[in-house]
Design a protein around this motif. Structure first.
Motif, short mmCIF file in Angstrom:
data_model
loop_
_atom_site.label_atom_id
_atom_site.label_comp_id
_atom_site.label_asym_id
_atom_site.label_seq_id
_atom_site.Cartn_x
_atom_site.Cartn_y
_atom_site.Cartn_z
N PRO A 96 56.81 -15.33 33.28
CA PRO A 96 57.67 -15.43 34.45
C PRO A 96 57.20 -16.60 35.30
O PRO A 96 56.00 -16.90 35.34
N LEU B 72 46.64 -10.85 38.51
CA LEU B 72 46.87 -12.01 37.62
C LEU B 72 48.24 -11.99 36.94
O LEU B 72 48.79 -13.05 36.62
N LEU C 204 49.37 -20.57 31.45
CA LEU C 204 48.25 -19.79 32.00
C LEU C 204 48.72 -18.39 32.39
O LEU C 204 49.93 -18.12 32.43
N LEU D 228 44.88 -22.94 26.58
CA LEU D 228 45.02 -22.91 25.11
C LEU D 228 44.80 -21.50 24.59
O LEU D 228 43.91 -21.24 23.78
N GLY D 229 45.60 -20.56 25.09
CA GLY D 229 45.51 -19.17 24.64
C GLY D 229 46.43 -18.91 23.46
O GLY D 229 46.80 -19.83 22.72
N ASN D 230 46.84 -17.65 23.33
CA ASN D 230 47.62 -17.23 22.15
C ASN D 230 48.93 -18.00 22.00
O ASN D 230 49.28 -18.43 20.91
N TYR D 231 49.65 -18.15 23.09
CA TYR D 231 50.98 -18.76 22.97
C TYR D 231 50.87 -20.25 22.65
O TYR D 231 51.60 -20.77 21.82
N HIS E 113 50.46 -19.84 37.58
CA HIS E 113 51.56 -20.79 37.33
C HIS E 113 51.86 -21.66 38.56
O HIS E 113 52.08 -22.86 38.43
N GLU F 192 55.63 -21.64 32.04
CA GLU F 192 55.97 -20.46 31.25
C GLU F 192 56.59 -19.36 32.12
O GLU F 192 56.45 -19.36 33.34
N TYR G 6 39.59 -27.55 34.08
CA TYR G 6 40.26 -27.16 35.33
C TYR G 6 39.70 -27.91 36.54
O TYR G 6 40.34 -27.99 37.57
N LYS H 216 37.13 -25.03 22.21
CA LYS H 216 38.57 -25.14 21.93
C LYS H 216 39.00 -26.60 21.95
O LYS H 216 39.78 -27.05 21.13
P1 NAD Z 1 46.40 -15.83 26.79
O1 NAD Z 1 45.52 -14.92 27.55
O2 NAD Z 1 46.30 -15.79 25.31
O3 NAD Z 1 46.16 -17.34 27.26
C1 NAD Z 1 45.88 -17.65 28.60
C2 NAD Z 1 45.02 -18.90 28.68
O4 NAD Z 1 44.69 -19.12 30.05
C3 NAD Z 1 43.70 -18.78 27.90
O5 NAD Z 1 43.47 -19.98 27.22
C4 NAD Z 1 42.66 -18.60 29.00
O6 NAD Z 1 41.41 -19.13 28.66
C5 NAD Z 1 43.28 -19.40 30.14
N1 NAD Z 1 42.80 -18.99 31.46
C6 NAD Z 1 42.42 -19.86 32.44
N2 NAD Z 1 42.03 -19.20 33.52
C7 NAD Z 1 42.12 -17.89 33.24
C8 NAD Z 1 41.82 -16.70 33.98
N3 NAD Z 1 41.38 -16.74 35.24
N4 NAD Z 1 42.04 -15.52 33.36
C9 NAD Z 1 42.52 -15.45 32.10
N5 NAD Z 1 42.83 -16.55 31.36
C10 NAD Z 1 42.63 -17.76 31.93
O7 NAD Z 1 47.89 -15.55 27.26
P2 NAD Z 1 49.24 -16.00 26.55
O8 NAD Z 1 49.78 -14.85 25.79
O9 NAD Z 1 49.07 -17.28 25.86
O10 NAD Z 1 50.20 -16.17 27.84
C11 NAD Z 1 50.09 -17.29 28.68
C12 NAD Z 1 51.42 -17.50 29.42
O11 NAD Z 1 52.43 -17.75 28.46
C13 NAD Z 1 51.89 -16.28 30.21
O12 NAD Z 1 52.51 -16.69 31.39
C14 NAD Z 1 52.91 -15.63 29.30
O13 NAD Z 1 53.90 -14.89 29.99
C15 NAD Z 1 53.50 -16.82 28.60
N6 NAD Z 1 54.03 -16.51 27.27
C16 NAD Z 1 55.29 -16.86 26.97
C17 NAD Z 1 55.83 -16.58 25.74
C18 NAD Z 1 57.22 -16.99 25.40
O14 NAD Z 1 57.75 -16.55 24.38
N7 NAD Z 1 57.84 -17.85 26.19
C19 NAD Z 1 55.06 -15.89 24.80
C20 NAD Z 1 53.76 -15.55 25.12
C21 NAD Z 1 53.24 -15.86 26.37
#
Ligand code: NAD
Length: 399
Positions: free
Chosen positions: A158, A230, A134, A67-70, A139, A156, A115, A97
């Motif tokens: 790549p 990562l 993630l 549950l990160g940014n995307y 992935h 997601e 997890y 969260k």
């Molecule tokens: P983010 O860092 O905001 O979110 C990652 C999530 O993974 C977090 O909730 C984090 O807590 C969790 N997590 C679990 N284990 C982790 C670890 N060991 N280290 C770090 N985080 C861990 O990243 P994001 O920007 O949300 O990107 C996540 C995926 O989504 C990536 O693969 C990214 O390429 C993809 N993405 C795709 C798009 C799109 O337009 N399709 C846009 C943004 C991101």
């Protein structure tokens, strides 16, 4: 579960819309198995959390992993707009969260995983699809575990950090008899679909040169992006992948070779493990080329095609909203839509209709193979043949 779903007005409207934009003939197939066999035991669902669409058919349940940014900024909100699927569960390592998401999306306790408990998702009939959001290197593991738990998977981009992992992910989903889709939202976005149509149908004659540029100023809020282990790399697999995609779906061909060079590093500390930026060129069989550029230290966002009888372009080409297009004949008059909602509904439709989804694991693997070749070209200074990469294309077809 009601069985009349595919004949309902709502779904027929959706199907027509999707065919219009994506031109994907597979979706015109009649429904072979409406919801049955796609996660299994729908009848066991508790009435309390079962959700239906406007026509009374059960929406497929999606569980977001990470549950990160995307997830927070895009996928969660998009799942409030989807018609064929809904947010049914979450997987997070952060209890705070979980509380926030449970409240906002009405997720019951039994659909919240961490997890450690992730594999128990196999016993949850409300979850049909696991969506892996993630860091890139995670992935493969979560896609494989989700397939082994009997769930369809969206992963997601790549797809993974190595093509060997992509192969394992495809094999795991095939073995489990589950669908695998990649989060390539732009395959469902009308401006990019128009680039696909103009290029592949030779509206302006043979496309001779493509210019694809995607760069952003990358802050430090997601440190894993600078950690090679990562992320698998810097801007190339993260945002440069959109240039690879855009060039291929505009040209309608997979490149036969690539050349590349790294940008100079201006911040040694930040970019000690991954590249700061990169120029690369993809060469096609007919002599045409795609000149591409990606960066974590500069902003650009362009997909342009120069053809025998004119040009067409998107600027910006890859954001979530506000895309704009022009051609040598004038502006494109195309509406922006919710890309992620369209993408997830298309994946749900492919399950409901037992049809192929247009953004397959093989397509994800093709792009990771190209990324590997581009790094090899930049490291060696040589032209690298890509004739061995998977030949998978998204052919634009009219409905
Ligand atoms: P983010 O860092 O905001 O979110 C990652 C999530 O993974 C977090 O909730 C984090 O807590 C969790 N997590 C679990 N284990 C982790 C670890 N060991 N280290 C770090 N985080 C861990 O990243 P994001 O920007 O949300 O990107 C996540 C995926 O989504 C990536 O693969 C990214 O390429 C993809 N993405 C795709 C798009 C799109 O337009 N399709 C846009 C943004 C991101």
């Amino acid at each position: 579960m009601k069985k009349s779903g595919i004949h309902t007005l709502d779904q027929r409207i959706y199907r027509r819309e999707f065919i219009h934009y994506a031109g994907t003939s597979a979706l015109m197939l009649p429904a072979l198995s409406l919801l049955s066999g796609c996660g299994g035991k729908e009848n066991q669902s508790s009435e309390k959390t079962e959700a239906t669409d406007a026509s009374g058919d059960r929406q497929l349940g999606i569980a977001l992993v990470g549950l990160g940014n995307y997830s927070e900024g895009q996928l969660g909100p998009a799942l409030k707009e989807t018609k064929l699927c809904r947010l049914a569960g979450i997987v997070t390592g952060t209890p705070e969260k979980a509380e926030k998401w449970k409240k906002e999306y009405g997720i019951p306790d039994q659909n919240v995983y961490n997890y450690q408990t992730f594999d128990q998702i196999k016993d949850n009939p409300e979850i049909d699809i696991v969506y892996v959001v993630l860091p890139n290197a995670m992935h493969a593991e979560y896609t494989i575990r989700a397939a082994q738990a009997g769930k369809h998977v969206i992963c997601e981009k790549p797809m993974a950090t190595t093509s060997a992992d992509c192969k394992k992910m495809i094999d795991a989903c095939n073995q489990a008899g589950k669908k695998l889709g990649i989060g390539y939202r732009l395959h469902f976005e009308p401006h990019n679909l128009e680039m696909m149509r103009l290029g592949q149908q030779l509206e302006f004659g043979q496309v001779k040169r493509i210019i694809a540029q995607n760069g952003q100023k990358q802050g430090n809020d997601t440190p894993w992006r600078f950690d090679k282990e990562l992320s698998g790399g810097g801007p190339l697999p993260d945002v440069g992948i959109y240039c690879i995609q855009g060039a291929i779906y505009t040209k309608g061909q997979v490149p036969v070779s690539v050349t590349a060079r790294y940008h100079p590093v201006t911040d040694q500390e930040k970019f000690s493990e991954v590249e700061e930026g990169m120029d690369f060129q993809m060469q096609f069989e007919d002599g045409s080329v795609a000149d591409c550029k990606t960066s974590y230290n500069d902003k650009y966002n362009l997909l342009r095609a120069e053809a025998a009888n004119g040009w067409f372009e998107l600027d910006p080409a890859y954001p979530y909203d506000g895309l704009k297009g022009r051609t040598s004949r004038g502006p494109m008059d195309i509406e922006n839509i919710n890309q992620q909602a369209r993408q997830m509904d298309a994946f749900a439709a492919s399950i409901i209709n037992n049809a192929e989804n247009p953004v397959t694991g093989e397509m994800g693997m093709r792009d990771v193979q190209l990324i590997e070749a581009i790094y090899q070209a930049a490291d060696s200074g040589r032209k690298i043949s890509t004739t061995q990469v998977v030949k998978v294309l998204d052919h634009y077809q009219t409905a």
